[in-house]
Design a protein around this motif. Sequence first.
Motif, PDB file in Angstrom:
ATOM      1  N   GLU A 114       0.837  -1.190   0.000  1.00 20.55           N
ATOM      2  CA  GLU A 114       0.000   0.000   0.000  1.00 20.55           C
ATOM      3  C   GLU A 114       0.881   1.251   0.000  1.00 20.55           C
ATOM      4  N   ARG A 115       0.303   2.323  -0.476  1.00 25.89           N
ATOM      5  CA  ARG A 115       1.011   3.592  -0.460  1.00 25.89           C
ATOM      6  C   ARG A 115       1.174   4.070   0.971  1.00 25.89           C
ATOM      7  N   GLU A 116       2.347   4.590   1.297  1.00 29.35           N
ATOM      8  CA  GLU A 116       2.608   5.040   2.656  1.00 29.35           C
ATOM      9  C   GLU A 116       3.140   6.456   2.672  1.00 29.35           C
ATOM     10  N   PHE A 117       2.862   7.139   3.742  1.00 31.48           N
ATOM     11  CA  PHE A 117       3.340   8.498   3.963  1.00 31.48           C
ATOM     12  C   PHE A 117       4.845   8.486   4.207  1.00 31.48           C
TER      13      PHE A 117
ATOM     14  N   GLN B 126      15.198  15.106  -0.086  1.00 31.46           N
ATOM     15  CA  GLN B 126      16.574  14.632  -0.131  1.00 31.46           C
ATOM     16  C   GLN B 126      16.635  13.280   0.556  1.00 31.46           C
ATOM     17  N   MET B 127      17.110  12.283  -0.161  1.00 29.57           N
ATOM     18  CA  MET B 127      17.147  10.924   0.361  1.00 29.57           C
ATOM     19  C   MET B 127      18.604  10.463   0.396  1.00 29.57           C
ATOM     20  N   ASN B 128      19.090  10.221   1.587  1.00 28.57           N
ATOM     21  CA  ASN B 128      20.473   9.786   1.770  1.00 28.57           C
ATOM     22  C   ASN B 128      20.535   8.350   2.259  1.00 28.57           C
ATOM     23  N   ASN B 129      21.688   7.729   2.050  1.00 26.13           N
ATOM     24  CA  ASN B 129      21.909   6.358   2.519  1.00 26.13           C
ATOM     25  C   ASN B 129      20.741   5.447   2.131  1.00 26.13           C
ATOM     26  N   LEU B 130      20.430   5.450   0.859  1.00 30.54           N
ATOM     27  CA  LEU B 130      19.279   4.679   0.382  1.00 30.54           C
ATOM     28  C   LEU B 130      19.484   3.188   0.570  1.00 30.54           C
TER      29      LEU B 130
ATOM     30  N   VAL C 126      11.833   6.379   7.291  1.00 30.18           N
ATOM     31  CA  VAL C 126      12.976   7.142   6.774  1.00 30.18           C
ATOM     32  C   VAL C 126      14.138   7.205   7.749  1.00 30.18           C
ATOM     33  N   LYS C 127      13.884   6.958   9.031  1.00 31.31           N
ATOM     34  CA  LYS C 127      14.949   6.771  10.015  1.00 31.31           C
ATOM     35  C   LYS C 127      15.984   7.888   9.994  1.00 31.31           C
TER      36      LYS C 127
END
Length: 124
Positions: free
Chosen positions: A44-47, A82-86, A64-65
């Motif tokens: 499911e789609r999540e926030f 901005q997404m780091n350490n994917l 996202v931790k």
Amino acid sequence: QVQPVESGGGLVRAGDSLRLSCTASSRTLMWYTVGWFRQAPGKEREFVAAISRSDTSTYNVDSVKGRFTISRDVAKRTVYLQMNNLEPGDTAAYYCAAAQPGSPSRVEGSYDYWGQGTRVTVSS
């Protein structure tokens, strides 16, 4: 009415970074609360995160931790994620959406306007 448009997705390796952008071709997004959601295959789609007109940001901490940061550039009328350490678990289609100010930002039903999504794939 506003039509969000996402960009910035792609194929990356675990540990890499990406920055997603959300803008609108018509009315400015800056008047709305803007959120990012994601939907992984079969889930499911999540926030993920949201930012209000007053620059208050909210995150799905479990997902996202502390690795993701939402921000906005009023001059460019753009909201960023901005997404780091994917991680491979971040693989999903990411959607930008706009909600009326004051709406519950974590609730998918609060959002009236949705983009088409941008795909992020993280390989291990």
